[in-house]
Design an enzyme around this catalytic site. Structure first.
Site, mmCIF file in Angstrom:
data_model
loop_
_atom_site.group_PDB
_atom_site.id
_atom_site.type_symbol
_atom_site.label_atom_id
_atom_site.label_comp_id
_atom_site.label_asym_id
_atom_site.label_seq_id
_atom_site.Cartn_x
_atom_site.Cartn_y
_atom_site.Cartn_z
ATOM 1 N N CYS A 51 0.797 -1.230 0.000
ATOM 2 C CA CYS A 51 0.000 0.000 0.000
ATOM 3 C C CYS A 51 0.830 1.282 0.000
ATOM 4 O O CYS A 51 0.274 2.377 -0.040
ATOM 5 C CB CYS A 51 -0.954 -0.022 1.180
ATOM 6 S SG CYS A 51 -1.992 -1.507 1.179
ATOM 7 N N HIS A 110 -1.966 8.370 5.409
ATOM 8 C CA HIS A 110 -2.366 7.045 4.950
ATOM 9 C C HIS A 110 -3.822 6.810 5.369
ATOM 10 O O HIS A 110 -4.634 6.355 4.570
ATOM 11 C CB HIS A 110 -1.444 5.984 5.524
ATOM 12 C CG HIS A 110 -1.606 4.642 4.903
ATOM 13 N ND1 HIS A 110 -1.408 4.410 3.565
ATOM 14 C CD2 HIS A 110 -1.965 3.445 5.436
ATOM 15 C CE1 HIS A 110 -1.638 3.131 3.290
ATOM 16 N NE2 HIS A 110 -1.982 2.529 4.413
ATOM 17 N N HIS A 152 -9.714 2.227 0.168
ATOM 18 C CA HIS A 152 -8.293 1.872 0.136
ATOM 19 C C HIS A 152 -7.986 1.256 -1.220
ATOM 20 O O HIS A 152 -8.350 0.120 -1.501
ATOM 21 C CB HIS A 152 -7.968 0.896 1.259
ATOM 22 C CG HIS A 152 -6.498 0.793 1.537
ATOM 23 N ND1 HIS A 152 -5.530 0.997 0.567
ATOM 24 C CD2 HIS A 152 -5.814 0.524 2.688
ATOM 25 C CE1 HIS A 152 -4.343 0.855 1.102
ATOM 26 N NE2 HIS A 152 -4.483 0.570 2.387
#
Length: 443
Positions: free
Chosen positions: A174, A305, A340
């Site tokens: 990620c 994030h 996400h």
């Protein structure tokens, strides 16, 4: 293990962002993406790309209304997996947005770098389903050929007919989009390449949704980063590709400059498979700031994030406070809108940061009710705000402690740039081209 560029004094060329390609659940293309960021649009919808029967909830942030044939013109679309279609389309879009002719790129040494979490796991899902239902001999051969993750980058080179390029796929989960941008920054600033197409891409897949579901981190309805009522992530998909080139190159062709890449930092603590380590996250921020030559008090915005899980939001917020203390800037989470997007997350984050700098606003963290007292930040709840942004930090954190932070700055020109622009205008006038000074050009 920690890594960053040797330092600002080693930089040979300044690096700027001149083109953005966006495939997301809240917009396709930079203009639509910008509008969605300003409006705080949600990309949440019921998942349709795979079967969610048997799960208690099945919302996600799925890309809809995407017609790959609009952007992919040189490669048979059926040869590309879902993630590769996103990547290739976003690359074509970024090149077009930068005002570049692929022939111009083809004459120059370049880099194609794409980050990912899942590669073409969406295709693997289909193959596994066939194997279980009908046996391996019934697997579709064309689907098998779409599986290699390397296609995320090599297919871009093939589509744009780029032959003098390094094409690589970076699989640091990620944070991979930021890893890709950092790699491109080094390659362009050192003069190793004349341009870089960097970013990230991932497609929603049953494998990843199931994994997060079993971890108990899938939110039932929406993603609420930094909120006291947050319940987890929503899986998303898409791609973000950025055009990186030297400032000299951008000025020479009269390109629009979104932002300047000031520096980055990377580290990998391997602390835990899924839990973030606050000290390591803070150390990565310090690496990035030092690499960029930026003081904490000079940062105007952090794109966090911000996954919406209990552990990530508290850990990241504390790490930010550890580094910035009283100078902690506004800190937002785009995942409240996008979900996400895995390997595309920090690439789309970098694009959002560049657009925020260019257009003078801070995107909101939507779905917000009450900030968790353990997350001591201003997350810009629900409504965008106007702001003159000079320096923006883009965070990317990943499983296994793979952290990557990119620092972007506003490009405001300088005396050298103005002289170059005037000289270019004089040359055009003398040649009688009629092309206005500072206009975008593909040659």
């Amino acid at each position: 293990m920690s890594e960053s560029r040797p330092g600002a004094d080693a930089v040979k060329r300044r690096v700027v962002l001149t083109g953005f390609g966006v495939i997301s659940s809240i917009g396709i293309g930079a203009a639509d993406f910008t509008r969605s960021l300003r409006e705080g649009r949600s990309g949440v919808s019921p998942i349709s790309v795979f079967d969610v029967e048997g799960f208690a909830h099945g919302n996600g942030c799925e890309v809809r209304g995407f017609a790959p044939e609009q952007w992919i013109t040189s490669t048979p679309v059926e040869e590309l997996g879902r993630a590769s279609r996103f990547a290739v389309a976003a690359a074509r879009m970024a090149v077009q947005d930068a005002g570049l002719d692929p022939a111009w790129l083809g004459d120059r040494r370049g880099l194609v770098s794409v980050g990912t979490t899942d590669g073409e796991s969406f295709e693997l899902d289909q193959l596994v389903a066939t194997e279980l239902a009908e046996g391996p001999e019934r697997m579709d051969r064309q689907t098998v050929r779409r599986v290699p993750a390397a296609r995320l980058s090599t297919a871009i080179a093939q589509e744009l007919q780029l032959t003098d390029v390094e094409a690589l796929t970076i699989a640091t989960a990620c944070s991979a989009g930021n890893y890709s941008i950092g790699y491109g920054f080094d390659a362009v600033s050192s003069g190793e390449v004349e341009y870089a197409l960097c970013g990230g891409a991932d497609a929603m897949c049953r494998k990843t949704f199931t994994g997060f579901y079993r971890l108990g981190t899938i939110a039932p309805e929406c993603c609420q980063p930094f909120d006291v009522n947050r319940k987890g992530i929503l899986t998303g998909e898409g791609a973000g590709v950025l055009v990186l080139e030297s400032l000299e190159s951008a000025l020479a062709r009269g390109a629009r400059i979104y932002a300047e890449v000031l520096g980055y930092g990377l580290n990998c603590d391997a602390y835990h498979q899924v839990a973030p380590n606050g000290d390591s996250v803070a150390a990565c921020m310090e690496l990035a700031l030092n690499n960029a030559g930026v003081k904490p008090e000079e940062v105007d915005l952090i794109s966090a994030h911000g996954t919406g899980t209990k552990a990530n939001d508290i850990t990241e917020s504390r790490a930010i406070r550890q580094v910035f203390d009283a100078a902690t800037p506004r800190t937002i989470s785009l995942k409240s809108m996008l979900g996400h997007t895995m390997g595309a997350a920090s690439a789309l984050g970098a694009i959002a940061c560049g657009l925020a700098i260019t257009h003078g606003f801070i995107p909101p963290t939507i779905n917000h009710t009450v900030t968790d007292p353990e997350c001591e930040i201003d997350c810009v709840p629900n409504q965008a705000v106007d702001a003159d942004l000079r320096v923006v930090q883009n965070n990317g954190l990943a499983f296994g402690g793979n952290n990557a932070i990119v620092i972007l700055g506003k490009y405001e020109g300088d005396e050298e740039a103005e002289q170059a622009k005037e000289a270019r205008g004089a040359e055009q006038a003398e040649a009688g081209s009629g092309t206005p000074a500072g206009s975008r050009s593909g040659s």
